[in-house]
Design a protein around this motif. Structure first.
Motif, PDB file in Angstrom:
ATOM      1  N   LEU A 183     -89.246 -52.610  40.018  1.00 26.26           N
ATOM      2  CA  LEU A 183     -89.070 -54.027  39.681  1.00 26.26           C
ATOM      3  C   LEU A 183     -89.263 -54.283  38.185  1.00 26.26           C
ATOM      4  CD1 LEU A 183     -90.728 -55.706  42.772  1.00 26.26           C
ATOM      5  CD2 LEU A 183     -88.313 -55.712  42.144  1.00 26.26           C
ATOM      6  N   ILE A 184     -90.123 -53.535  37.537  1.00 28.22           N
ATOM      7  CA  ILE A 184     -90.279 -53.658  36.081  1.00 28.22           C
ATOM      8  C   ILE A 184     -88.958 -53.334  35.393  1.00 28.22           C
ATOM      9  CG2 ILE A 184     -91.337 -52.574  34.048  1.00 28.22           C
ATOM     10  CD1 ILE A 184     -93.918 -52.313  35.760  1.00 28.22           C
ATOM     11  N   LEU A 185     -88.323 -52.251  35.827  1.00 25.89           N
ATOM     12  CA  LEU A 185     -87.017 -51.899  35.261  1.00 25.89           C
ATOM     13  C   LEU A 185     -85.986 -52.990  35.532  1.00 25.89           C
ATOM     14  CD1 LEU A 185     -86.897 -48.104  36.151  1.00 25.89           C
ATOM     15  CD2 LEU A 185     -87.381 -49.143  33.928  1.00 25.89           C
ATOM     16  N   LYS A 205     -85.971 -62.903  45.485  1.00 25.65           N
ATOM     17  CA  LYS A 205     -87.207 -62.624  46.225  1.00 25.65           C
ATOM     18  C   LYS A 205     -86.963 -61.676  47.397  1.00 25.65           C
ATOM     19  CE  LYS A 205     -88.954 -67.117  44.923  1.00 25.65           C
ATOM     20  NZ  LYS A 205     -87.747 -67.549  44.245  1.00 25.65           N
ATOM     21  N   LEU A 206     -85.822 -61.799  48.039  1.00 19.12           N
ATOM     22  CA  LEU A 206     -85.493 -60.919  49.161  1.00 19.12           C
ATOM     23  C   LEU A 206     -85.373 -59.467  48.696  1.00 19.12           C
ATOM     24  CD1 LEU A 206     -84.909 -60.827  52.174  1.00 19.12           C
ATOM     25  CD2 LEU A 206     -82.495 -61.155  51.635  1.00 19.12           C
ATOM     26  N   LEU A 207     -84.792 -59.269  47.520  1.00 21.86           N
ATOM     27  CA  LEU A 207     -84.688 -57.925  46.952  1.00 21.86           C
ATOM     28  C   LEU A 207     -86.076 -57.348  46.684  1.00 21.86           C
ATOM     29  CD1 LEU A 207     -83.008 -55.601  45.639  1.00 21.86           C
ATOM     30  CD2 LEU A 207     -83.262 -56.861  43.497  1.00 21.86           C
ATOM     31  N   CYS A 208     -86.961 -58.154  46.133  1.00 24.78           N
ATOM     32  CA  CYS A 208     -88.336 -57.701  45.847  1.00 24.78           C
ATOM     33  C   CYS A 208     -89.057 -57.298  47.126  1.00 24.78           C
ATOM     34  CB  CYS A 208     -89.116 -58.789  45.129  1.00 24.78           C
ATOM     35  SG  CYS A 208     -88.488 -59.172  43.487  1.00 24.78           S
ATOM     36  N   VAL A 209     -88.962 -58.126  48.151  1.00 25.87           N
ATOM     37  CA  VAL A 209     -89.622 -57.826  49.423  1.00 25.87           C
ATOM     38  C   VAL A 209     -89.014 -56.570  50.049  1.00 25.87           C
ATOM     39  CG1 VAL A 209     -89.998 -58.671  51.774  1.00 25.87           C
ATOM     40  CG2 VAL A 209     -90.332 -60.206  49.830  1.00 25.87           C
ATOM     41  N   ALA A 210     -87.696 -56.450  50.003  1.00 19.26           N
ATOM     42  CA  ALA A 210     -87.032 -55.278  50.576  1.00 19.26           C
ATOM     43  C   ALA A 210     -87.455 -54.001  49.854  1.00 19.26           C
ATOM     44  CB  ALA A 210     -85.519 -55.451  50.512  1.00 19.26           C
ATOM     45  N   LEU A 232     -94.515 -59.189  32.929  1.00 19.53           N
ATOM     46  CA  LEU A 232     -93.080 -59.499  32.941  1.00 19.53           C
ATOM     47  C   LEU A 232     -92.742 -60.588  33.945  1.00 19.53           C
ATOM     48  CD1 LEU A 232     -91.495 -55.967  32.516  1.00 19.53           C
ATOM     49  CD2 LEU A 232     -91.337 -57.878  30.936  1.00 19.53           C
ATOM     50  N   ALA A 233     -93.411 -60.597  35.085  1.00 20.28           N
ATOM     51  CA  ALA A 233     -93.157 -61.642  36.074  1.00 20.28           C
ATOM     52  C   ALA A 233     -93.543 -63.008  35.517  1.00 20.28           C
ATOM     53  CB  ALA A 233     -93.936 -61.345  37.357  1.00 20.28           C
ATOM     54  N   ILE A 234     -94.673 -63.089  34.864  1.00 18.93           N
ATOM     55  CA  ILE A 234     -95.115 -64.360  34.268  1.00 18.93           C
ATOM     56  C   ILE A 234     -94.178 -64.769  33.134  1.00 18.93           C
ATOM     57  CG2 ILE A 234     -96.954 -65.445  32.905  1.00 18.93           C
ATOM     58  CD1 ILE A 234     -98.930 -63.749  34.637  1.00 18.93           C
ATOM     59  N   TYR A 235     -93.805 -63.798  32.305  1.00 18.81           N
ATOM     60  CA  TYR A 235     -92.902 -64.095  31.203  1.00 18.81           C
ATOM     61  C   TYR A 235     -91.564 -64.627  31.705  1.00 18.81           C
ATOM     62  CZ  TYR A 235     -89.778 -63.437  27.255  1.00 18.81           C
ATOM     63  OH  TYR A 235     -88.855 -63.619  26.286  1.00 18.81           O
TER      64      TYR A 235
END
Length: 129
Positions: free
Chosen positions: A40-42, A58-63, A120-123
């Motif tokens: 996810l960082i990439l 969000k679905l991609l992250c959960v998957a 990165l998520a916060i940014y």
């Protein structure tokens, strides 16, 4: 994947010191989470460079988290060639200096992964406002 094997071994040993019953499965979950976070960082970096107003699916992250959790759990819990005993033998085959260096790499990897992921998520969240 020797690095992740040693990461798994180190986390499982840490949890087993506290008499936790599920030390092996907890360690597999943490390793899977860190691997998913790295992917996810990439993805976050790609979004920052390619998209003007990035949107994180969000679905991609959960998957991704589910896929990495399942694969690491199966790898370390159900595969004999990646069992705690086999990894422990590989760990003690290394010299004391190599083990110290590996521990340092493991600590740095965990810290950098967690800070980069949440940073990165916060940014990206602030950038979308």
């Amino acid at each position: 994947m020797l690095f992740f094997d040693f990461l798994y071994y180190s986390i499982a040993r840490f949890y087993s010191r506290y008499k936790e019953k599920g030390a092996a499965s907890s360690a597999a979950g943490i390793v899977g989470g860190l691997q998913a976070a790295n992917v996810l960082i990439l993805y976050f970096i790609y979004l920052m460079t390619r998209v003007e107003k990035p949107y994180v699916d969000k679905l991609l992250c959960v998957a991704l988290f589910i896929v990495f959790q399942i694969t690491t759990y199966v790898r370390y819990i159900y595969r004999d060639k990646h069992s705690m005993e086999v990894i422990e033998q590989k760990w003690f085959d290394k010299s004391e200096t190599a083990r110290k260096q590996m521990k340092l790499c493991i600590y740095l990897y965990c810290i950098v992964s967690i800070v980069a992921f949440f940073g990165l998520a916060i940014y990206l969240g602030q950038r979308n406002k």
